[in-house]
Design a protein around this motif. Structure first.
Motif, mmCIF file in Angstrom:
data_model
loop_
_atom_site.group_PDB
_atom_site.id
_atom_site.type_symbol
_atom_site.label_atom_id
_atom_site.label_comp_id
_atom_site.label_asym_id
_atom_site.label_seq_id
_atom_site.Cartn_x
_atom_site.Cartn_y
_atom_site.Cartn_z
ATOM 1 N N GLN A 145 25.970 47.840 49.322
ATOM 2 C CA GLN A 145 26.992 47.956 50.362
ATOM 3 C C GLN A 145 28.363 47.702 49.745
ATOM 4 O OE1 GLN A 145 26.599 45.382 53.791
ATOM 5 N NE2 GLN A 145 27.665 46.882 55.065
ATOM 6 N N LEU A 146 29.234 48.689 49.859
ATOM 7 C CA LEU A 146 30.572 48.551 49.292
ATOM 8 C C LEU A 146 31.448 47.683 50.189
ATOM 9 C CD1 LEU A 146 31.171 52.213 48.071
ATOM 10 C CD2 LEU A 146 30.130 50.299 46.854
ATOM 11 N N ARG A 147 32.545 47.213 49.612
ATOM 12 C CA ARG A 147 33.397 46.265 50.331
ATOM 13 C C ARG A 147 34.642 46.913 50.921
ATOM 14 N NH1 ARG A 147 33.552 42.679 45.054
ATOM 15 N NH2 ARG A 147 33.655 44.814 44.285
ATOM 16 N N THR A 148 34.912 48.158 50.558
ATOM 17 C CA THR A 148 36.091 48.842 51.078
ATOM 18 C C THR A 148 35.663 49.998 51.975
ATOM 19 O OG1 THR A 148 36.148 50.201 49.073
ATOM 20 C CG2 THR A 148 37.551 48.257 49.126
ATOM 21 N N ASP A 149 36.421 50.182 53.047
ATOM 22 C CA ASP A 149 36.128 51.248 54.010
ATOM 23 C C ASP A 149 37.086 52.408 53.756
ATOM 24 O OD1 ASP A 149 35.186 52.724 56.067
ATOM 25 O OD2 ASP A 149 36.139 51.557 57.647
ATOM 26 N N LEU B 46 43.025 45.894 47.894
ATOM 27 C CA LEU B 46 43.065 44.948 46.781
ATOM 28 C C LEU B 46 42.891 43.521 47.281
ATOM 29 C CD1 LEU B 46 43.465 44.675 43.743
ATOM 30 C CD2 LEU B 46 45.929 44.528 44.146
ATOM 31 N N ARG B 47 43.529 43.196 48.405
ATOM 32 C CA ARG B 47 43.361 41.860 48.980
ATOM 33 C C ARG B 47 41.926 41.635 49.431
ATOM 34 N NH1 ARG B 47 48.560 42.997 51.220
ATOM 35 N NH2 ARG B 47 47.576 43.741 53.136
ATOM 36 N N ALA B 48 41.292 42.673 49.994
ATOM 37 C CA ALA B 48 39.903 42.545 50.443
ATOM 38 C C ALA B 48 38.966 42.315 49.264
ATOM 39 C CB ALA B 48 39.488 43.807 51.202
ATOM 40 N N ILE B 49 39.205 43.015 48.160
ATOM 41 C CA ILE B 49 38.378 42.832 46.963
ATOM 42 C C ILE B 49 38.535 41.421 46.413
ATOM 43 C CG2 ILE B 49 38.164 43.519 44.537
ATOM 44 C CD1 ILE B 49 36.781 45.428 46.350
ATOM 45 N N ARG B 50 39.758 40.937 46.360
ATOM 46 C CA ARG B 50 40.005 39.591 45.845
ATOM 47 C C ARG B 50 39.394 38.531 46.751
ATOM 48 N NH1 ARG B 50 46.385 40.419 44.131
ATOM 49 N NH2 ARG B 50 45.990 41.480 42.129
ATOM 50 N N ALA B 51 39.496 38.728 48.060
ATOM 51 C CA ALA B 51 38.915 37.764 48.996
ATOM 52 C C ALA B 51 37.396 37.734 48.866
ATOM 53 C CB ALA B 51 39.329 38.108 50.426
ATOM 54 N N ASP B 52 36.783 38.909 48.716
ATOM 55 C CA ASP B 52 35.333 38.970 48.567
ATOM 56 C C ASP B 52 34.896 38.311 47.262
ATOM 57 O OD1 ASP B 52 32.686 40.372 49.538
ATOM 58 O OD2 ASP B 52 32.850 40.821 47.397
ATOM 59 N N ALA B 53 35.651 38.553 46.174
ATOM 60 C CA ALA B 53 35.315 37.931 44.892
ATOM 61 C C ALA B 53 35.418 36.417 44.971
ATOM 62 C CB ALA B 53 36.220 38.476 43.794
ATOM 63 N N ALA B 54 36.461 35.941 45.663
ATOM 64 C CA ALA B 54 36.615 34.499 45.831
ATOM 65 C C ALA B 54 35.477 33.918 46.665
ATOM 66 C CB ALA B 54 37.957 34.190 46.482
ATOM 67 N N ALA B 55 35.075 34.630 47.727
ATOM 68 C CA ALA B 55 33.978 34.159 48.572
ATOM 69 C C ALA B 55 32.665 34.126 47.794
ATOM 70 C CB ALA B 55 33.840 35.046 49.801
ATOM 71 N N SER C 92 30.434 30.879 46.985
ATOM 72 C CA SER C 92 29.031 30.832 47.372
ATOM 73 C C SER C 92 28.144 30.477 46.180
ATOM 74 C CB SER C 92 28.606 32.181 47.962
ATOM 75 O OG SER C 92 27.226 32.193 48.262
ATOM 76 N N THR C 93 28.460 31.053 45.017
ATOM 77 C CA THR C 93 27.688 30.753 43.815
ATOM 78 C C THR C 93 27.837 29.298 43.412
ATOM 79 O OG1 THR C 93 27.976 33.017 43.057
ATOM 80 C CG2 THR C 93 27.322 31.400 41.409
ATOM 81 N N SER C 94 29.075 28.786 43.508
ATOM 82 C CA SER C 94 29.307 27.390 43.156
ATOM 83 C C SER C 94 28.577 26.451 44.103
ATOM 84 C CB SER C 94 30.811 27.083 43.197
ATOM 85 O OG SER C 94 31.505 27.916 42.278
ATOM 86 N N SER C 95 28.565 26.793 45.405
ATOM 87 C CA SER C 95 27.863 25.972 46.381
ATOM 88 C C SER C 95 26.367 25.969 46.110
ATOM 89 C CB SER C 95 28.143 26.490 47.797
ATOM 90 O OG SER C 95 29.523 26.443 48.066
ATOM 91 N N GLY C 96 25.826 27.137 45.758
ATOM 92 C CA GLY C 96 24.399 27.224 45.452
ATOM 93 C C GLY C 96 24.056 26.404 44.236
ATOM 94 N N THR C 97 24.936 26.387 43.229
ATOM 95 C CA THR C 97 24.677 25.616 42.026
ATOM 96 C C THR C 97 24.694 24.138 42.325
ATOM 97 O OG1 THR C 97 25.698 27.339 40.711
ATOM 98 C CG2 THR C 97 25.469 25.195 39.674
ATOM 99 N N LEU C 98 25.680 23.706 43.168
ATOM 100 C CA LEU C 98 25.748 22.307 43.511
ATOM 101 C C LEU C 98 24.540 21.853 44.294
ATOM 102 C CD1 LEU C 98 29.539 22.025 44.485
ATOM 103 C CD2 LEU C 98 28.423 21.107 42.443
ATOM 104 N N HIS D 155 29.657 46.957 42.253
ATOM 105 C CA HIS D 155 30.795 46.256 42.846
ATOM 106 C C HIS D 155 31.936 46.109 41.839
ATOM 107 C CE1 HIS D 155 28.076 44.307 46.110
ATOM 108 N NE2 HIS D 155 28.680 45.387 46.576
ATOM 109 N N SER D 156 31.588 45.939 40.567
ATOM 110 C CA SER D 156 32.623 45.824 39.538
ATOM 111 C C SER D 156 33.382 47.130 39.379
ATOM 112 C CB SER D 156 31.996 45.419 38.200
ATOM 113 O OG SER D 156 31.402 44.142 38.271
ATOM 114 N N TRP D 157 32.662 48.257 39.412
ATOM 115 C CA TRP D 157 33.336 49.560 39.326
ATOM 116 C C TRP D 157 34.207 49.798 40.551
ATOM 117 C CZ3 TRP D 157 33.943 51.313 34.857
ATOM 118 C CH2 TRP D 157 32.945 51.233 33.880
#
Length: 207
Positions: free
Chosen positions: A110-114, A181-190, A194-200, A165-167
């Motif tokens: 599922q892509l992140r941009t419409d 661009l803002r949507a991509i950055r927000a998704d990457a931050a989220a 999420s990954t950091s929370s899972g690791t903790l 997703h990287s492409w």
């Protein structure tokens, strides 16, 4: 008739040409990439194909973002060429490795941009890299389905999704709008959070 009317029409026509020029150039580049040839003959046939697509077939005009980042465009081309070489070597090794058969799977991403243009660019890029091929797209849900060679477990599936997703992110950085661009950055931050929370959580459960 007002003398300004022909001038306004000429101005609108010129503006339309300039807005569509990046898409026109992209069609020529896409034609050359699909044929795998960067020759004058490939350029001329791509030019003819682009003219046919944009002039004979009366399709709605493509709305471009109006933003082009040449640096990220250069990075995209460079990384794409590296990915094509790496994918070719990987597929060749999988064919020559008689010890085991390479796994294959249909993966939904599922892509992140419409945006139709970003979705098309991402799908074409994924298809041009050896080892993966777009078999279907779901425009309403922004999902692309890929047939991928070399998938053996869930980790490989997630790796392929992350690659798509990287492409998508590279293409948005090169030609996407500021909102995309803002949507991509927000998704990457989220995703990073999420990954950091899972690791903790994982680390805490082991205590």
């Amino acid at each position: 008739m007002s003398p300004d009317l022909p001038r306004n029409r000429l101005h609108r026509a010129t503006l339309t040409v300039w807005r569509q020029l990046p898409f026109f150039v992209w069609l020529i580049a896409l034609w050359m990439l699909l044929w795998g040839q960067f020759t004058w003959l490939a350029f001329l046939t791509g030019l003819i194909a682009a003219v046919i697509v944009t002039r004979i077939f009366r399709l709605p005009p493509v709305e471009l973002s109006g933003r082009v980042n040449l640096w990220w465009g250069f990075i995209f081309v460079l990384e794409f060429l590296v990915a094509v070489v790496r994918g070719s070597l990987t597929v060749a090794w999988q064919v020559l490795d008689f010890r085991r058969q390479p796994g294959a799977a249909i993966i939904a991403v599922q892509l992140r941009t419409d945006d139709d243009l970003i979705m098309t660019h991402t799908a074409v890029t994924a298809s041009l890299i050896p080892g993966s091929l777009i078999v279907e797209t779901d425009r309403d849900r922004r999902i692309v389905y890929l047939h991928v060679v070399g998938v053996r477990d869930d980790a490989d599936v997630e790796k392929q999704r992350a690659s798509v997703h990287s492409w998508e992110a590279r293409i948005v950085r090169a030609v996407g709008s500021r909102a995309q661009l803002r949507a991509i950055r927000a998704d990457a931050a989220a995703r990073g959070l999420s990954t950091s929370s899972g690791t903790l959580k994982s680390g805490g459960s082991g205590r």
